[in-house]
Write a protein that holds these residues in place. Structure first.
Motif, PDB file in Angstrom:
ATOM      1  N   VAL A   1       0.834  -1.203   0.000  1.00  0.00           N
ATOM      2  CA  VAL A   1       0.000   0.000   0.000  1.00  0.00           C
ATOM      3  C   VAL A   1       0.871   1.257   0.000  1.00  0.00           C
ATOM      4  O   VAL A   1       0.628   2.212  -0.742  1.00  0.00           O
ATOM      5  CB  VAL A   1      -0.945  -0.012   1.215  1.00  0.00           C
ATOM      6  CG1 VAL A   1      -1.664   1.324   1.347  1.00  0.00           C
ATOM      7  CG2 VAL A   1      -1.968  -1.140   1.084  1.00  0.00           C
ATOM      8  N   LEU A   2       1.903   1.255   0.842  1.00  0.00           N
ATOM      9  CA  LEU A   2       2.781   2.421   0.920  1.00  0.00           C
ATOM     10  C   LEU A   2       3.509   2.663  -0.407  1.00  0.00           C
ATOM     11  O   LEU A   2       3.742   3.814  -0.797  1.00  0.00           O
ATOM     12  CB  LEU A   2       3.801   2.235   2.039  1.00  0.00           C
ATOM     13  CG  LEU A   2       3.266   2.249   3.475  1.00  0.00           C
ATOM     14  CD1 LEU A   2       4.362   1.940   4.468  1.00  0.00           C
ATOM     15  CD2 LEU A   2       2.624   3.594   3.795  1.00  0.00           C
ATOM     16  N   ALA A   3       3.867   1.587  -1.098  1.00  0.00           N
ATOM     17  CA  ALA A   3       4.563   1.737  -2.373  1.00  0.00           C
ATOM     18  C   ALA A   3       3.670   2.378  -3.437  1.00  0.00           C
ATOM     19  O   ALA A   3       4.167   3.014  -4.370  1.00  0.00           O
ATOM     20  CB  ALA A   3       5.064   0.379  -2.855  1.00  0.00           C
ATOM     21  N   GLY A   4       2.347   2.216  -3.290  1.00  0.00           N
ATOM     22  CA  GLY A   4       1.428   2.759  -4.275  1.00  0.00           C
ATOM     23  C   GLY A   4       0.882   4.138  -3.936  1.00  0.00           C
ATOM     24  O   GLY A   4       0.054   4.669  -4.673  1.00  0.00           O
ATOM     25  N   ILE A   5       1.311   4.704  -2.809  1.00  0.00           N
ATOM     26  CA  ILE A   5       0.820   6.014  -2.386  1.00  0.00           C
ATOM     27  C   ILE A   5       1.856   7.080  -2.717  1.00  0.00           C
ATOM     28  O   ILE A   5       3.021   6.979  -2.317  1.00  0.00           O
ATOM     29  CB  ILE A   5       0.513   6.028  -0.874  1.00  0.00           C
ATOM     30  CG1 ILE A   5      -0.669   5.122  -0.562  1.00  0.00           C
ATOM     31  CG2 ILE A   5       0.209   7.435  -0.404  1.00  0.00           C
ATOM     32  CD1 ILE A   5      -1.039   5.082   0.904  1.00  0.00           C
ATOM     33  N   GLN A   6       1.443   8.076  -3.448  1.00  0.00           N
ATOM     34  CA  GLN A   6       2.317   9.206  -3.772  1.00  0.00           C
ATOM     35  C   GLN A   6       2.016  10.349  -2.808  1.00  0.00           C
ATOM     36  O   GLN A   6       1.203  11.230  -3.074  1.00  0.00           O
ATOM     37  CB  GLN A   6       2.100   9.644  -5.228  1.00  0.00           C
ATOM     38  CG  GLN A   6       2.367   8.558  -6.247  1.00  0.00           C
ATOM     39  CD  GLN A   6       3.807   8.081  -6.217  1.00  0.00           C
ATOM     40  OE1 GLN A   6       4.734   8.869  -5.995  1.00  0.00           O
ATOM     41  NE2 GLN A   6       4.015   6.790  -6.447  1.00  0.00           N
ATOM     42  N   THR A   7       2.644  10.315  -1.654  1.00  0.00           N
ATOM     43  CA  THR A   7       2.419  11.329  -0.633  1.00  0.00           C
ATOM     44  C   THR A   7       3.639  11.430   0.254  1.00  0.00           C
ATOM     45  O   THR A   7       4.523  10.548   0.236  1.00  0.00           O
ATOM     46  CB  THR A   7       1.171  10.994   0.207  1.00  0.00           C
ATOM     47  OG1 THR A   7       0.859  12.079   1.066  1.00  0.00           O
ATOM     48  CG2 THR A   7       1.394   9.740   1.024  1.00  0.00           C
ATOM     49  N   ASP A   8       3.710  12.491   1.049  1.00  0.00           N
ATOM     50  CA  ASP A   8       4.862  12.711   1.920  1.00  0.00           C
ATOM     51  C   ASP A   8       4.691  12.059   3.286  1.00  0.00           C
ATOM     52  O   ASP A   8       5.662  11.560   3.870  1.00  0.00           O
ATOM     53  CB  ASP A   8       5.098  14.212   2.115  1.00  0.00           C
ATOM     54  CG  ASP A   8       5.380  14.920   0.805  1.00  0.00           C
ATOM     55  OD1 ASP A   8       6.167  14.392   0.002  1.00  0.00           O
ATOM     56  OD2 ASP A   8       4.791  16.002   0.573  1.00  0.00           O
ATOM     57  N   VAL A   9       3.461  12.076   3.805  1.00  0.00           N
ATOM     58  CA  VAL A   9       3.180  11.544   5.134  1.00  0.00           C
ATOM     59  C   VAL A   9       1.959  10.642   5.040  1.00  0.00           C
ATOM     60  O   VAL A   9       0.960  11.001   4.400  1.00  0.00           O
ATOM     61  CB  VAL A   9       2.923  12.680   6.159  1.00  0.00           C
ATOM     62  CG1 VAL A   9       2.679  12.103   7.547  1.00  0.00           C
ATOM     63  CG2 VAL A   9       4.091  13.656   6.180  1.00  0.00           C
ATOM     64  N   VAL A  10       2.036   9.481   5.684  1.00  0.00           N
ATOM     65  CA  VAL A  10       0.922   8.542   5.691  1.00  0.00           C
ATOM     66  C   VAL A  10       0.573   8.217   7.146  1.00  0.00           C
ATOM     67  O   VAL A  10       1.442   7.777   7.912  1.00  0.00           O
ATOM     68  CB  VAL A  10       1.253   7.244   4.939  1.00  0.00           C
ATOM     69  CG1 VAL A  10       0.039   6.309   4.925  1.00  0.00           C
ATOM     70  CG2 VAL A  10       1.708   7.542   3.519  1.00  0.00           C
ATOM     71  N   ALA A  11      -0.670   8.468   7.523  1.00  0.00           N
ATOM     72  CA  ALA A  11      -1.172   8.075   8.843  1.00  0.00           C
ATOM     73  C   ALA A  11      -1.895   6.741   8.706  1.00  0.00           C
ATOM     74  O   ALA A  11      -2.771   6.594   7.855  1.00  0.00           O
ATOM     75  CB  ALA A  11      -2.112   9.147   9.393  1.00  0.00           C
ATOM     76  N   VAL A  12      -1.525   5.772   9.540  1.00  0.00           N
ATOM     77  CA  VAL A  12      -2.056   4.414   9.443  1.00  0.00           C
ATOM     78  C   VAL A  12      -2.748   4.047  10.745  1.00  0.00           C
ATOM     79  O   VAL A  12      -2.147   4.140  11.827  1.00  0.00           O
ATOM     80  CB  VAL A  12      -0.942   3.395   9.136  1.00  0.00           C
ATOM     81  CG1 VAL A  12      -1.499   1.982   9.119  1.00  0.00           C
ATOM     82  CG2 VAL A  12      -0.279   3.713   7.800  1.00  0.00           C
ATOM     83  N   ASN A  13      -4.004   3.657  10.643  1.00  0.00           N
ATOM     84  CA  ASN A  13      -4.730   3.099  11.774  1.00  0.00           C
ATOM     85  C   ASN A  13      -5.072   1.645  11.480  1.00  0.00           C
ATOM     86  O   ASN A  13      -5.401   1.291  10.340  1.00  0.00           O
ATOM     87  CB  ASN A  13      -6.014   3.877  12.056  1.00  0.00           C
ATOM     88  CG  ASN A  13      -5.785   5.052  12.993  1.00  0.00           C
ATOM     89  OD1 ASN A  13      -5.069   4.924  13.989  1.00  0.00           O
ATOM     90  ND2 ASN A  13      -6.372   6.189  12.684  1.00  0.00           N
ATOM     91  N   VAL A  14      -4.991   0.809  12.485  1.00  0.00           N
ATOM     92  CA  VAL A  14      -5.269  -0.616  12.347  1.00  0.00           C
ATOM     93  C   VAL A  14      -6.733  -0.857  12.675  1.00  0.00           C
ATOM     94  O   VAL A  14      -7.228  -0.434  13.734  1.00  0.00           O
ATOM     95  CB  VAL A  14      -4.357  -1.449  13.261  1.00  0.00           C
ATOM     96  CG1 VAL A  14      -4.643  -2.935  13.099  1.00  0.00           C
ATOM     97  CG2 VAL A  14      -2.893  -1.156  12.945  1.00  0.00           C
ATOM     98  N   GLU A  15      -7.438  -1.527  11.763  1.00  0.00           N
ATOM     99  CA  GLU A  15      -8.873  -1.742  11.903  1.00  0.00           C
ATOM    100  C   GLU A  15      -9.187  -3.241  11.819  1.00  0.00           C
ATOM    101  O   GLU A  15      -9.024  -3.861  10.767  1.00  0.00           O
ATOM    102  CB  GLU A  15      -9.615  -1.000  10.789  1.00  0.00           C
ATOM    103  CG  GLU A  15     -11.113  -1.160  10.827  1.00  0.00           C
ATOM    104  CD  GLU A  15     -11.699  -0.755  12.158  1.00  0.00           C
ATOM    105  OE1 GLU A  15     -12.286  -1.631  12.821  1.00  0.00           O
ATOM    106  OE2 GLU A  15     -11.563   0.424  12.540  1.00  0.00           O
ATOM    107  N   PRO A  16      -9.629  -3.856  12.939  1.00  0.00           N
ATOM    108  CA  PRO A  16      -9.946  -5.303  12.908  1.00  0.00           C
ATOM    109  C   PRO A  16     -11.038  -5.659  11.909  1.00  0.00           C
ATOM    110  O   PRO A  16     -11.069  -6.796  11.419  1.00  0.00           O
ATOM    111  CB  PRO A  16     -10.390  -5.586  14.354  1.00  0.00           C
ATOM    112  CG  PRO A  16      -9.750  -4.516  15.179  1.00  0.00           C
ATOM    113  CD  PRO A  16      -9.724  -3.303  14.302  1.00  0.00           C
ATOM    114  N   GLU A  17     -11.943  -4.723  11.593  1.00  0.00           N
ATOM    115  CA  GLU A  17     -13.023  -5.028  10.659  1.00  0.00           C
ATOM    116  C   GLU A  17     -12.505  -5.284   9.245  1.00  0.00           C
ATOM    117  O   GLU A  17     -13.228  -5.835   8.414  1.00  0.00           O
ATOM    118  CB  GLU A  17     -14.028  -3.875  10.630  1.00  0.00           C
ATOM    119  CG  GLU A  17     -14.812  -3.700  11.917  1.00  0.00           C
ATOM    120  CD  GLU A  17     -15.656  -4.919  12.245  1.00  0.00           C
ATOM    121  OE1 GLU A  17     -16.178  -5.542  11.312  1.00  0.00           O
ATOM    122  OE2 GLU A  17     -15.776  -5.248  13.436  1.00  0.00           O
ATOM    123  N   LEU A  18     -11.271  -4.905   8.959  1.00  0.00           N
ATOM    124  CA  LEU A  18     -10.697  -5.119   7.628  1.00  0.00           C
ATOM    125  C   LEU A  18      -9.864  -6.386   7.549  1.00  0.00           C
ATOM    126  O   LEU A  18      -9.192  -6.634   6.547  1.00  0.00           O
ATOM    127  CB  LEU A  18      -9.835  -3.916   7.231  1.00  0.00           C
ATOM    128  CG  LEU A  18     -10.574  -2.580   7.096  1.00  0.00           C
ATOM    129  CD1 LEU A  18      -9.599  -1.469   6.735  1.00  0.00           C
ATOM    130  CD2 LEU A  18     -11.685  -2.673   6.054  1.00  0.00           C
TER     131      LEU A  18
END
Length: 554
Positions: free
Chosen positions: A111-128
């Motif tokens: 996912v990170l490799a496919g995101i063109q951005t400077d900062v990525v905020a990641v939250n962990v979601e059990p529903e996923l």
């Protein structure tokens, strides 16, 4: 290099004003477990050399842990050593130390490799998480359908109001985020710095398990999972410890120093006992954490609790024990992610036919077939090349054992672009279900019809067998789009390697509107009880059919 920050948050303090995580990080040997666990499980870039930043005033005791600790009062200082090591990687990972997370690192890095951005905020979601059904509701709240996720996934999300579980900052913009080599204490200040520096920020939710270490359940679950990583029962019997011969220690038990365990007391792991603890006679402690200096009364029963200090209210514990008869079940912290992902598939013992000897038979059979057909393979390849333009082999992505994708090989029997033509011909398919078949298929080349009728086009699949991607006998290899149509069928057929031939191929009746049902039935029947006798019978039926079809060509 990762930075793990335990943020200042008074909302999680108990009545005495002491946060649960502050207790755990200062009480040996619980602190060793917590610090090592955070370093190993929050380091998503594979580097376990983490730095943990804790608020000033916390008596953090690293003990035997190799984790580096820094204290902060205002903004969080970023040491030069951390900056120097971060330059070697693509991201600086800043993790929220209050939460222990478990994420599929392969999915996250993709996912990170496919995101063109400077900062990525990641939250962990059990529903996923994968292996779950999600209810689809209509506008009136009525059930419109169900959707099953077969693997963990990620999705975009709004920017959170507080620190997320993880933040990834690209190293080439790190100087624009830091002011005086410090990181803001509040998340709002961090967002303001990103805005002023004109940095792009995106938020994603990723499927995984998350534990709140400021809750009793979260802390216990995390420590217990850490203790289970130890291969053998870990007793640290110090010279200062006095353990009665009539007492019993069962399972994973970690002991501190100067511990006294009275007669007939029982300690059942996973349990951590702190320094200077006295356990009275006939007391029972099960799956708990006992803090330093605690005196457990005789005949006391402690289960799934954190006892922090000597002033613990034992009467309140007994009342809670009688009231908490119901337990809420949720995702557990599992350090073997692959085992959790494969929990729906059937497993066999190591030395059973399906678990061992079938693979040996596959290798022997594949080598024999490829040696016998070796003189013919170049001739077939030349005929295919001269008959129509395009490659000799056709490679299609199929799902193998436990859903692992692989390229299934065949001799090309159709014109280039046949898969696009199939969508237009779907209405005239002569079989039900996801497969496609029609008489006088216009996509077949002149030589392709002969190769299909004689099954010669499937000889290259024996190379897949040698590579461990397929078996000689097993369910038909299918793409992911077909396997998602029936969950129980998918879990059964992906429990074994797909086969060049199988029970469905030799037993199907080809009756109208029954083919797909027979496909499911025979796949499940084969997986239920695979045996050498059945494989030999299927192979014999297949050889007879091949010889008969080959003779009909002349």
């Amino acid at each position: 290099m990762n930075l793990i920050i335990v943020h200042k948050n008074r909302s999680s303090a108990n009545n005495s004003g002491v946060r649960l995580l502050a207790f755990a990080m200062s009480a040996e040997p619980v602190a060793d477990v917590i610090l090592d666990g955070l370093s190993n499980n929050l380091c998503l870039d594979g580097d376990t050399n983490a730095v943990i930043a804790a608020p000033e005033g916390w008596s953090v005791d690293p003990g035997a842990a190799a984790t580096k600790i820094i204290a902060y009062g205002g903004n969080v200082p970023i040491r030069f050593e951390l900056l120097r090591k971060t330059r070697r990687t693509s991201w600086l990972v800043v993790s929220n130390g209050r939460f222990a997370t478990q994420i599929d690192s392969e999915l996250l890095h993709k996912v990170l490799a496919g995101i063109q951005t400077d900062v990525v905020a990641v939250n962990v979601e059990p529903e996923l998480l994968g292996k779950r059904d999600k209810v689809r509701l209509a506008a009136q709240g009525k059930v419109a359908g169900f959707r099953r996720r077969y693997s963990d996934c990620a999705e975009p999300a709004p920017v959170p109001a507080d620190w997320p579980h993880h933040i990834f900052v690209k190293t080439n913009v790190l100087d624009r985020v830091l002011t005086g080599q410090t990181l803001p204490q509040s998340f709002s200040a961090f967002l303001e710095r990103c805005r002023r520096a004109q940095l792009t920020l995106r938020t994603i939710n990723v499927g995984g398990v998350v534990l709140d270490l400021e809750t009793e359940d979260g802390l216990l679950n995390f420590c217990q999972a850490e203790l289970f990583k130890i291969r053998n029962t870990k007793y640290e019997i110090q010279n200062s410890n006095m353990i009665s011969p009539s007492s019993r220690l069962v399972g994973k038990v970690l002991l501190g120093k100067n511990i006294h365990i009275g007669p007939k007391a029982i300690v059942v792991g996973p349990t951590i006992i702190g320094n200077n603890v006295r356990i009275g006679a006939s007391a029972v402690i099960n799956s708990s954490i006992i803090g330093p200096g605690v005196c457990v009364p005789q005949n006391q029963f402690v289960q799934d609790h954190v006892v922090k200090g000597p002033q613990y209210n034992w009467k309140r514990l007994n009342q809670c024990k009688s009231n908490n008869s119901k337990q809420v079940c949720g995702p557990k912290f599992d350090f073997n992610h692959q085992q959790r992902a494969n929990s729906t598939f059937r497993n066999w013992s190591r030395f059973s036919y399906a678990g061992c000897f079938k693979r040996i038979a596959d290798i022997v059979a594949a080598m024999i077939v490829l040696i016998l057909f070796a003189p013919v393979l170049p001739i077939i390849a030349l005929v295919i090349k001269l008959n129509s333009r395009g490659p000799v082999f056709f490679k299609d992505t199929r799902q193998g054992l436990h859903g692992k994708a692989f390229s299934c090989l065949k001799f090309r029997t159709m014109v280039v672009g046949a898969d696009k033509i199939q969508d237009k011909l779907r209405t005239v398919s002569q079989v039900d279900g996801p497969q496609f078949k029609m008489a006088d298929d216009p996509r077949l080349s002149a030589v392709g019809s002969f190769l299909r009728d004689t099954y010669i086009d499937e000889i290259p699949q024996f190379f897949n067998v040698l590579l461990g991607q397929m078996s000689v006998v097993g369910p038909r290899p299918s793409p992911e789009s077909e396997n998602t149509l029936c969950p129980s069928w998918r879990d059964a057929r992906l429990s074994v390697r797909p086969g060049i031939t199988g029970l469905w191929q030799v037993c199907r009746s080809r009756q109208p509107m029954k083919d797909f049902q027979e496909w499911i039935y025979y796949d499940i029947k084969y997986v239920r009880d695979p045996s050498l006798k059945m494989d030999l019978w299927i192979s014999w039926k297949t050889v007879k059919k091949m010889v008969r079809n080959f003779a009909r060509q002349f």
